[in-house]
Enzyme design. Sequence first.
Site, mmCIF file in Angstrom:
data_model
loop_
_atom_site.group_PDB
_atom_site.id
_atom_site.type_symbol
_atom_site.label_atom_id
_atom_site.label_comp_id
_atom_site.label_asym_id
_atom_site.label_seq_id
_atom_site.Cartn_x
_atom_site.Cartn_y
_atom_site.Cartn_z
ATOM 1 C CD GLU A 173 -40.843 -23.649 -105.775
ATOM 2 O OE1 GLU A 173 -39.720 -23.945 -106.225
ATOM 3 O OE2 GLU A 173 -41.057 -22.590 -105.134
ATOM 4 C CG HIS A 174 -37.521 -26.626 -103.036
ATOM 5 N ND1 HIS A 174 -36.159 -26.704 -102.983
ATOM 6 C CD2 HIS A 174 -37.827 -25.309 -103.202
ATOM 7 C CE1 HIS A 174 -35.638 -25.481 -103.089
ATOM 8 N NE2 HIS A 174 -36.637 -24.619 -103.210
ATOM 9 C CD GLU A 209 -34.770 -21.185 -101.988
ATOM 10 O OE1 GLU A 209 -35.092 -22.373 -101.766
ATOM 11 O OE2 GLU A 209 -35.401 -20.447 -102.760
ATOM 12 C CG HIS A 265 -40.024 -22.147 -100.739
ATOM 13 N ND1 HIS A 265 -38.963 -22.649 -100.015
ATOM 14 C CD2 HIS A 265 -39.500 -21.697 -101.908
ATOM 15 C CE1 HIS A 265 -37.846 -22.509 -100.717
ATOM 16 N NE2 HIS A 265 -38.140 -21.927 -101.864
#
Lengths: 428, 422
Positions: free
Chosen positions: A72-73, A144, A69
Site C-alpha cells: 500500500e505504501h 509506524e 501494508h
Amino acid sequence: MNKEIIKCRRTDDSCVHVKHKSGLDIYICKMEGFSTIEALFGTKYGSINTMFKTSEDKEYTTVPEGIAHFLEHKLFENEDCDVFELYAKTGANANAFTSFDKTCYIFSCSKNYAESLKILLDFVQKPYFTKESVDKEQGIIGQEIRMCDDNPEWRVFFNLLGCLYENHPVKIDIAGTVESIAKIDADLLYKCYNTFYNLNNMVLSIAGNIDVDDVLKICDECLVPCENKGLETVFKEEPDKLVSSYHVENQPVGKPLFNIGYKCTSGTLAENNRASSELYIAAGVLLDSSSPLYRKLLSDGLINADFGFECFYGDGYSTLIISGESSEPEKVRDAVSEAFENAKANGINKEDFERVKKSAYGSMIRELNNVEAVANLMINSSMEGVGPYDAVEILSDMTVQDAVSRLQKDIRADRMALSVVREQVTDK
Amino acid sequence: MTYNRSEISDSIGFSEIIDCKFKTNLLKINFITELTADTAAENAVAAGILATSNSNFKTFTELNAKLAALYGSAIYAEAKKRGDVQILSLCASWLDNRYALENEDITAEMLELFSDCIFSPNAKNDAFDTDSFNIRKKDVLDKIDSEINNKRSYAISQASKIAYSGEPAEFSCYGEKETAMRVTEKSSFEAYKKLLANARIEILFVTAQHNADVAEKLSGSFSSLVRNEINKCALTSQSAIKDEIAEVTQQLDVNQSKMVMVFKSLSDDYTALKLLSTVYGETPFSKLFANVREKLSLCYYCASNYVKSKNTMFVDCGVEKDNIDKARTEIINQLDEIKNGNFSDEDIENTLMSIQNSLSAIGDVPSSYTGWYFGRFCEGDCRTPDEVFSDYKAVTRERIMNAAASMKLDTVYVMAQKEVQD
C-alpha cells in the site's frame, strides 16, 4: 453496460452497481445536496492473506507478515513522481489504509473529482517498485510500527487476538514487524500485486456529488481488463479452543485498558455478517448504556464512559470484543460473563430488545446520510458478499429468539479471554 | 442552506442552520468561560452531569433507555479549550421525524428531554445527585489520568504547558487532577449556576427544515435566566515569546521518541500564517512531509498545525531517539527555506486548492456547520467558507515569506525513549 439499481425499501436510499467488463465491481451512490465526493478503490487483500495461489501456481506462496501494508505504501510512488504530487494539482485529499482483509486507496474532494478519479484508477493499476524505493520505505514503516507499539489500545487489541487465535494470521499486526518487513523486496511486492490487484478481486466505491454516467465513462477509459486467475487464499486450520484466557502487558498508561473477547464460530463472510448483526443486538441489550449491567459497573466505579463493544469478524474469524478502562478489569470480565450466561439460560427482555433495535436503526439512517460512510458501506458490504442495504433488512426481520439463539451458539465462557495493558507496579 | 442568527439577549446567541439534505438534527449549546486552574475541573464535571440525568430521568440508565427508544438519539457533553478560554458544550442529536417508524414526534420529545437536562437537572439542596456526580467526576479524573495513553497528543499537551506557562492556555480543559479531586456535588452545582449566570452562551441548531418550536423553547428558557456580569473572555490572545528557548526532555518507557517544537509569531497577518503552516506541514505534499518523511525517511509523521487563538505553530513528529537532532535540523531548515523564498508558485497553488477543498466540504455533516459558525462567532463575523477562501487567494509569496520569518522557536519538548540500564 447493465446498471443494477439497488434500493433500500425502508429508507428510499439507492445506489447503482455495475459489473464492469474489466472484471471490477463498481458501486456508485449519487447523494443530492452534498458537496463532497468520497472514492475508495480497494482490493480484497489485507494482512491476513499471507498464503495464496492462483490457477497458474502449483503451490501456495507464503509471504512475510506486513507485506499488504508495505505494498500500500509503495503504490503511492509511480515511475515519474509521488502520487501525492498528482493529487496536489486537483486539491483532493488522498489517503489509503490496509486492514486485516482489504487495502483501499481513497480520495475525498469537493472539486475536480473526474481528474482525481483518473489519478486513482491509474496509479493503482501501475505498480513501480525498485530496490531503492523499497529500502527507503523500511525506515518510514519501521517508525509506524514503533508508533503502534506505543499505542496501548492497539496493543491490548492484538494481545487479545493472540489469546483467541492460535494459527489464524488475524493475530499478527497489520504492519508486520521490523524483522518481517526486512524480508520484503521488489519481486515479492510484484508477486503480491499481480495476484491480488486483479480487477476481479477489486471494488470501486464512489459516493456524493457525482454523475453516474461520468464515473462509468472514466472507468471505461481507465480500467484495463483483467483475466480472472482463480485466486485462492487459505489459512491454517484454527482450533475452537483459546491459546490463553489472560494476557497482561506493561506500558506507561494512566488507567489500565482492557479488551474482553469471545471467540465465536466463523462461517462464510456473509454468514459472519448476519451472525454479527444478531450478536451486536443481543450484546446491546446486555451491555449498552441503558442496561442494568452497565449501570452496576458504572456505579461500582469499574468502568467509565469509554466502555463499549463491537463485533469484529472477517474471513475465518469472528469475535465479540468488549473494551474499556478499569482498575479492576477482572471484575468486569466476571460480571460480563455472568450476564451472558444468564441471558443464555433465561433469554432477554423483549422490550429491551426492541429498544436496542430502534437505536441500531437510527444509527443506520445516520450512516446513510454521510458521504464517507456510504462509500465505506458499499465497499465493505460488497467485499463481504452482501448488499449495501441488507443490514437494514436483517435488523428489521430479527426476532428476540434470533438474538438469544446467537448468544447460545457463539458465547461460551471457555472461549472468553481478557487482555489488559497497565502500568507496571514496582515495589517500593 | 440558510443561516440565521438572532440574539436571545446581548450575551446569548441562537443560530439556525437549515439544510434539507439532512436526516438528523443537531443542537449544540456552547458555554464560553475563562479557563482557570481553579474552575476548569468543576466546570467540566458540571457540564458532564447535565448529560447524565435530569429531574425526570434520574439515572444515566433511565436517560439512555429513553434516548435509545428515540432511535438512538444522543445527549452528550464536551469540554474543550480555545486559547485562554474554556468551552463547555451540551449537544443533542436525533433523527428527523420523517424517519420515525411509529410516527413519534422525536423532535418534541428530544427538546423536552434536553431542556430538562439543562434547566431541571437532577439536583436538590444546591447539590447534584450523588450518583450522577460520582459518574462524571470519575470520568473527568480518568480522562486526566489517561492523557498519557495517547503518546502523540500527550506530547503536544506537555509542549503546550511549557509554551503557555503562566497563561490560562497552559491548563487542560479538564483541569488538573488535584483540583478535580476536590470537586464536590455542591461545588459543581455552583459551577453550573455560574455558567448559566455568567458564561457567554452561543447556541447552534442544524436541521432539515425550520422549526420555530426549538427557538421558542430555548429562547423562553434562556431569557428567563438571571444573568450577571458576563465573563469577558479574550477568544484570541497573543502568547509571549520566551527570551530563551525552553527545552524539556521527559524520559518514558516508549518505543518511539516524540518531539514537539512550538513556534510563536507576533505578526497579525493571520491568513498568511495559516497558509505558511499549510505549505510547511499540513498536507502530504508539504515541505515537512516531502523532506523529513519521504526524503530522509526519519518519521512516519511530521506535521505542523497553526493555532490562531495563540498565534502559535506546533510541529510534531515521532522519531528514533538517535535521529532527534537530525529531524530538528531539517524541520528548522525547511522553515528557513520558506523564509528565503525557496518554494514554488505551484506549491502555493496546490496548497490553496487543498484549503479550498476543505472549505467546500463544510456543510456535508451537521457538525461541520456548528464548527464553522461557532468558529466564525469567535472570530467576530459570520462569513461563508467562500468569503474566507478569498482572503487566502489574496496572500502573496512575500506575505508567506514574512510569516515564516516572523516565527520564533519558543519551546522544544522531547519524549525520549528511556535508556536501558544494564
